[in-house]
Every structure is written in C-alpha cells, then in structure tokens.
Write a protein that holds these residues in place. Structure first.
Motif, PDB file in Angstrom:
ATOM      1  N   MET A 156      39.730 -29.736  10.739  1.00 32.06           N
ATOM      2  CA  MET A 156      39.349 -28.962   9.616  1.00 32.06           C
ATOM      3  C   MET A 156      38.896 -27.577  10.080  1.00 32.06           C
ATOM      4  O   MET A 156      37.997 -27.459  10.886  1.00 32.06           O
ATOM      5  CB  MET A 156      38.216 -29.689   8.943  1.00 32.06           C
ATOM      6  N   LYS A 157      39.570 -26.616   9.531  1.00 30.04           N
ATOM      7  CA  LYS A 157      39.257 -25.260   9.890  1.00 30.04           C
ATOM      8  C   LYS A 157      38.496 -24.595   8.754  1.00 30.04           C
ATOM      9  O   LYS A 157      38.900 -24.678   7.617  1.00 30.04           O
ATOM     10  CB  LYS A 157      40.539 -24.473  10.091  1.00 30.04           C
ATOM     11  N   SER A 158      37.455 -23.962   9.076  1.00 31.23           N
ATOM     12  CA  SER A 158      36.749 -23.208   8.048  1.00 31.23           C
ATOM     13  C   SER A 158      36.800 -21.739   8.427  1.00 31.23           C
ATOM     14  O   SER A 158      36.536 -21.384   9.569  1.00 31.23           O
ATOM     15  CB  SER A 158      35.318 -23.685   7.916  1.00 31.23           C
ATOM     16  N   LYS A 159      37.176 -20.962   7.461  1.00 35.08           N
ATOM     17  CA  LYS A 159      37.243 -19.532   7.682  1.00 35.08           C
ATOM     18  C   LYS A 159      35.967 -18.904   7.171  1.00 35.08           C
ATOM     19  O   LYS A 159      35.547 -19.164   6.064  1.00 35.08           O
ATOM     20  CB  LYS A 159      38.410 -18.927   6.926  1.00 35.08           C
ATOM     21  N   THR A 160      35.417 -18.142   7.947  1.00 30.76           N
ATOM     22  CA  THR A 160      34.209 -17.440   7.548  1.00 30.76           C
ATOM     23  C   THR A 160      34.611 -16.180   6.792  1.00 30.76           C
ATOM     24  O   THR A 160      35.437 -15.407   7.246  1.00 30.76           O
ATOM     25  CB  THR A 160      33.373 -17.057   8.773  1.00 30.76           C
ATOM     26  N   HIS A 161      34.012 -16.033   5.610  1.00 25.90           N
ATOM     27  CA  HIS A 161      34.269 -14.834   4.809  1.00 25.90           C
ATOM     28  C   HIS A 161      33.069 -13.904   4.925  1.00 25.90           C
ATOM     29  O   HIS A 161      31.932 -14.329   4.761  1.00 25.90           O
ATOM     30  CB  HIS A 161      34.477 -15.194   3.336  1.00 25.90           C
ATOM     31  N   ILE A 162      33.350 -12.710   5.160  1.00 30.26           N
ATOM     32  CA  ILE A 162      32.290 -11.725   5.272  1.00 30.26           C
ATOM     33  C   ILE A 162      32.363 -10.818   4.050  1.00 30.26           C
ATOM     34  O   ILE A 162      33.418 -10.275   3.729  1.00 30.26           O
ATOM     35  CB  ILE A 162      32.411 -10.898   6.561  1.00 30.26           C
ATOM     36  N   ILE A 163      31.231 -10.693   3.357  1.00 39.92           N
ATOM     37  CA  ILE A 163      31.148  -9.822   2.190  1.00 39.92           C
ATOM     38  C   ILE A 163      30.288  -8.629   2.571  1.00 39.92           C
ATOM     39  O   ILE A 163      29.175  -8.782   3.059  1.00 39.92           O
ATOM     40  CB  ILE A 163      30.510 -10.554   0.997  1.00 39.92           C
ATOM     41  N   ILE A 164      30.849  -7.472   2.312  1.00 43.27           N
ATOM     42  CA  ILE A 164      30.117  -6.250   2.625  1.00 43.27           C
ATOM     43  C   ILE A 164      29.676  -5.631   1.306  1.00 43.27           C
ATOM     44  O   ILE A 164      30.482  -5.329   0.438  1.00 43.27           O
ATOM     45  CB  ILE A 164      30.985  -5.259   3.411  1.00 43.27           C
ATOM     46  N   LEU A 165      28.397  -5.484   1.141  1.00 41.38           N
ATOM     47  CA  LEU A 165      27.834  -4.853  -0.038  1.00 41.38           C
ATOM     48  C   LEU A 165      27.264  -3.513   0.368  1.00 41.38           C
ATOM     49  O   LEU A 165      26.489  -3.405   1.314  1.00 41.38           O
ATOM     50  CB  LEU A 165      26.730  -5.713  -0.652  1.00 41.38           C
ATOM     51  N   HIS A 166      27.634  -2.542  -0.412  1.00 41.60           N
ATOM     52  CA  HIS A 166      27.077  -1.232  -0.166  1.00 41.60           C
ATOM     53  C   HIS A 166      25.736  -1.140  -0.870  1.00 41.60           C
ATOM     54  O   HIS A 166      25.542  -1.676  -1.949  1.00 41.60           O
ATOM     55  CB  HIS A 166      28.021  -0.143  -0.681  1.00 41.60           C
ATOM     56  N   MET A 167      24.817  -0.500  -0.267  1.00 42.18           N
ATOM     57  CA  MET A 167      23.479  -0.383  -0.826  1.00 42.18           C
ATOM     58  C   MET A 167      23.512   0.330  -2.173  1.00 42.18           C
ATOM     59  O   MET A 167      22.743   0.024  -3.061  1.00 42.18           O
ATOM     60  CB  MET A 167      22.571   0.358   0.155  1.00 42.18           C
ATOM     61  N   LYS A 168      24.441   1.280  -2.348  1.00 41.89           N
ATOM     62  CA  LYS A 168      24.563   2.003  -3.597  1.00 41.89           C
ATOM     63  C   LYS A 168      24.857   1.042  -4.753  1.00 41.89           C
ATOM     64  O   LYS A 168      24.299   1.176  -5.839  1.00 41.89           O
ATOM     65  CB  LYS A 168      25.718   2.998  -3.482  1.00 41.89           C
ATOM     66  N   GLU A 169      25.742   0.098  -4.552  1.00 46.29           N
ATOM     67  CA  GLU A 169      26.109  -0.859  -5.604  1.00 46.29           C
ATOM     68  C   GLU A 169      24.919  -1.725  -5.995  1.00 46.29           C
ATOM     69  O   GLU A 169      24.708  -2.021  -7.172  1.00 46.29           O
ATOM     70  CB  GLU A 169      27.262  -1.730  -5.131  1.00 46.29           C
ATOM     71  N   ILE A 170      24.126  -2.140  -5.059  1.00 42.22           N
ATOM     72  CA  ILE A 170      22.949  -2.962  -5.344  1.00 42.22           C
ATOM     73  C   ILE A 170      21.923  -2.157  -6.138  1.00 42.22           C
ATOM     74  O   ILE A 170      21.349  -2.642  -7.116  1.00 42.22           O
ATOM     75  CB  ILE A 170      22.333  -3.504  -4.034  1.00 42.22           C
ATOM     76  N   ILE A 171      21.713  -0.918  -5.744  1.00 43.31           N
ATOM     77  CA  ILE A 171      20.736  -0.074  -6.444  1.00 43.31           C
ATOM     78  C   ILE A 171      21.191   0.173  -7.886  1.00 43.31           C
ATOM     79  O   ILE A 171      20.408   0.063  -8.827  1.00 43.31           O
ATOM     80  CB  ILE A 171      20.521   1.247  -5.682  1.00 43.31           C
TER      81      ILE A 171
END
Length: 143
Positions: free
Chosen positions: A1-16
C-alpha cells in the motif's frame, strides 16, 4: 500500500482575507439583529398612547356645513370615533362621510393604529379628511 503525501501550500494573504471576511460577516449579522430588534421596541413604544381620558371634538367645514368629529379616549387609547352634529341635508350631500367613519371606528375598536387604517382608493379623500379631524381632536388629548 502506497500512500502519497499531499502538500498544501497556503499563502498568508489568503488566510488573512478569509479571516477578515468572516469577521465582517459576523459583524453584519450582529448589526442586522440589533437594528431589527431595536425597531420593534420603538414600534411598541410608539404604539402606546399617552392621552388624557375624555371625549374630544374637532370640526370639519364642508361648504356651509360644519360637522363635528368626536373621539373618545381612555387610559388605554382611542376607544371610539364618531360624527356628531350632522344634519340630514349634509348627510345626503356627503353620503361617504357616515360609511367611512363607520369603517374607521370599527378599525379603531379593533385597536388598529391610526396610521395603519386601511381604506379603498375610492374613499381616500374622505378618509384622509376624517383622519385629519381625528388627529386634530387627539392633539387636544395630549397631556
């Protein structure tokens, strides 16, 4: 079983921006709730009359005839409005006066405020004349 790690990049501007819009939405909802609840309080306070109990009269001049409108007021508000001192000739010349006053009086007895009295468009001038006379009589009832 292979699990792929997903990386999510959030920009600080979007959060604000998201936090600011969420805060504005909450402030808007609170403001709307305050405005509408405060308005109902004002309406209920305005609906409570402050008149001295008694019978007050006002007159209407129609040509050569003077017709009196009497308004009966008690501590709770207006209880009745009626035409007085109207002779048969004037009643025959202005037949809508009696019917419109009967409609207004019936609505007053049902505790309808004067500014919310309903009438047909064909009687608008007669009703407005009678309501003006009632308001003039009520101005005498104000303490």
């Amino acid at each position: 079983m292979k699990s792929k790690t997903h990386i999510i990049i959030l920009h600080m501007k979007e959060i604000i921006y998201t936090v600011i819009f969420a805060a504005l939405a909450v402030i808007l909802i609170i403001l709307l709730i305050y405005m509408f609840s405060h308005k109902k309080t004002e309406e209920t306070m305005a609906a409570i009359p402050d008149y001295a109990p008694g019978v007050y009269t006002s007159s209407i001049n129609l040509g050569d005839a003077a017709i009196s409108v009497s308004v009966t007021v008690n501590k709770d508000g207006i209880t009745d409005a009626a035409l007085t001192d109207i002779d048969e000739a004037t009643a025959a010349a202005y037949p809508l006066l009696a019917t419109c006053m009967a409609d207004i009086s019936a609505q007053i007895k049902e505790n309808v405020p004067l500014n919310q009295i309903t009438y047909s468009s064909s009687n608008q001038y007669t009703v407005s004349l009678l309501l003006e006379a009632i308001n003039n009589a009520l101005s005498q009832a104000a303490p």
